[in-house]
Design a protein around this motif. Sequence first.
Motif, PDB file in Angstrom:
ATOM      1  N   GLN A  67       1.173  -0.830   0.187  1.00 21.13           N
ATOM      2  CA  GLN A  67       0.151   0.079  -0.029  1.00 21.13           C
ATOM      3  C   GLN A  67       0.938   1.490  -0.066  1.00 21.13           C
ATOM      4  O   GLN A  67       1.000   2.374  -1.569  1.00 21.13           O
ATOM      5  CB  GLN A  67      -0.637  -0.009   1.128  1.00 21.13           C
ATOM      6  N   CYS A  68       1.440   1.182   1.103  1.00 23.72           N
ATOM      7  CA  CYS A  68       2.369   2.749   0.607  1.00 23.72           C
ATOM      8  C   CYS A  68       3.611   2.776  -0.374  1.00 23.72           C
ATOM      9  O   CYS A  68       3.550   3.502  -1.236  1.00 23.72           O
ATOM     10  CB  CYS A  68       3.702   2.419   2.406  1.00 23.72           C
ATOM     11  N   PHE A  69       4.224   1.691  -0.712  1.00 31.47           N
ATOM     12  CA  PHE A  69       5.034   2.056  -1.706  1.00 31.47           C
ATOM     13  C   PHE A  69       4.183   1.852  -3.289  1.00 31.47           C
ATOM     14  O   PHE A  69       4.628   2.887  -3.798  1.00 31.47           O
ATOM     15  CB  PHE A  69       5.461   0.469  -2.399  1.00 31.47           C
ATOM     16  N   SER A  70       2.862   1.453  -2.924  1.00 32.80           N
ATOM     17  CA  SER A  70       1.779   1.603  -4.447  1.00 32.80           C
ATOM     18  C   SER A  70       1.450   3.633  -4.646  1.00 32.80           C
ATOM     19  O   SER A  70       1.209   3.896  -5.522  1.00 32.80           O
ATOM     20  CB  SER A  70       1.267   1.075  -4.441  1.00 32.80           C
ATOM     21  N   GLU A  71       1.029   4.200  -2.954  1.00 32.98           N
ATOM     22  CA  GLU A  71       0.764   5.133  -2.988  1.00 32.98           C
ATOM     23  C   GLU A  71       1.974   6.546  -3.269  1.00 32.98           C
ATOM     24  O   GLU A  71       1.625   7.423  -4.359  1.00 32.98           O
ATOM     25  CB  GLU A  71       0.439   5.216  -2.036  1.00 32.98           C
TER      26      GLU A  71
END
Length: 288
Positions: A265-269
């Motif tokens: 989630q964090c990396f894709s954001e």
Amino acid sequence: IHFHESLRALDPQVAVGHRICFPGAGNPRSIPGRFHMQLADMRWPDVAALSKDTPIIFPVAALEQHGHHMPVFTDSMLTNELVRRTETALGQRVLFAPLTWLGNSHHHMDFPGTLSAEPRLYLDLLNGLMDNFIAHGFKRLVFLNGHGGNDIPGKQAVFETRQKYRDRSDLLLLFATYWNLGAEPWTRDPSIQQRVMGHACEWETSMVLRLRPELVVDLARTGDVQFGNAFEPASRGWIMPDRSEPGHVGDPRSATAEKGEVLFQCFSETVVKMLERVIAWDGKSWEG
């Protein structure tokens, strides 16, 4: 159950790679939340009909050893999942080329199973991909990288290609490694111990556990291989046996699938935020 099998149960569109076909040349059917632009699915008239300001994304990764407990396709697997999530967020605003799984992995060649392009060959490959799409008229080209060994040649490639087209003022050539885009996953899940990317570490192991847990084996038998301080802030030339006998760096024993989801989630954001800046670029300025 494999991750993509569970997706298939939720959404039959995902079962065929979350893509649908074009009904006519240059006229992609728009289904909100479902349609993503994948170069591999398109015909040449469809590509020709796109705005030449459409960002072209080249995912790049590797096939190399990931310790005793993780598969050699780890980097490519994780990058493909980040691409899937990014596509879902951006839809038809960017075009994704197929992932290039062969990377610059010579520093892992002491471990069987690693495949690597010679460094100069890899530079030429990246330069060639940019040349291809510049020839097709596109101006915003982004490498989305999922392997640390690609970082230096990737930055050199965008530098070299920019020199080649120095008479152009409308080109945006970027190389972006997904974990270097500002994500701080430990702020969302304080149980995440790591602060920087390692190798077959807590972060990568957690993400593979999220996708394909059956591919992670003997996790309890791994250990903590310290990152150390290799004469920082200088940059040291190294091969993996200089740092690690088993082939991993970090402590994968604390990895969980739940952490893996937070990391994705964090990396894709942050990838989405970077690509939104590319979309919003005015086509000429230094600022982005």
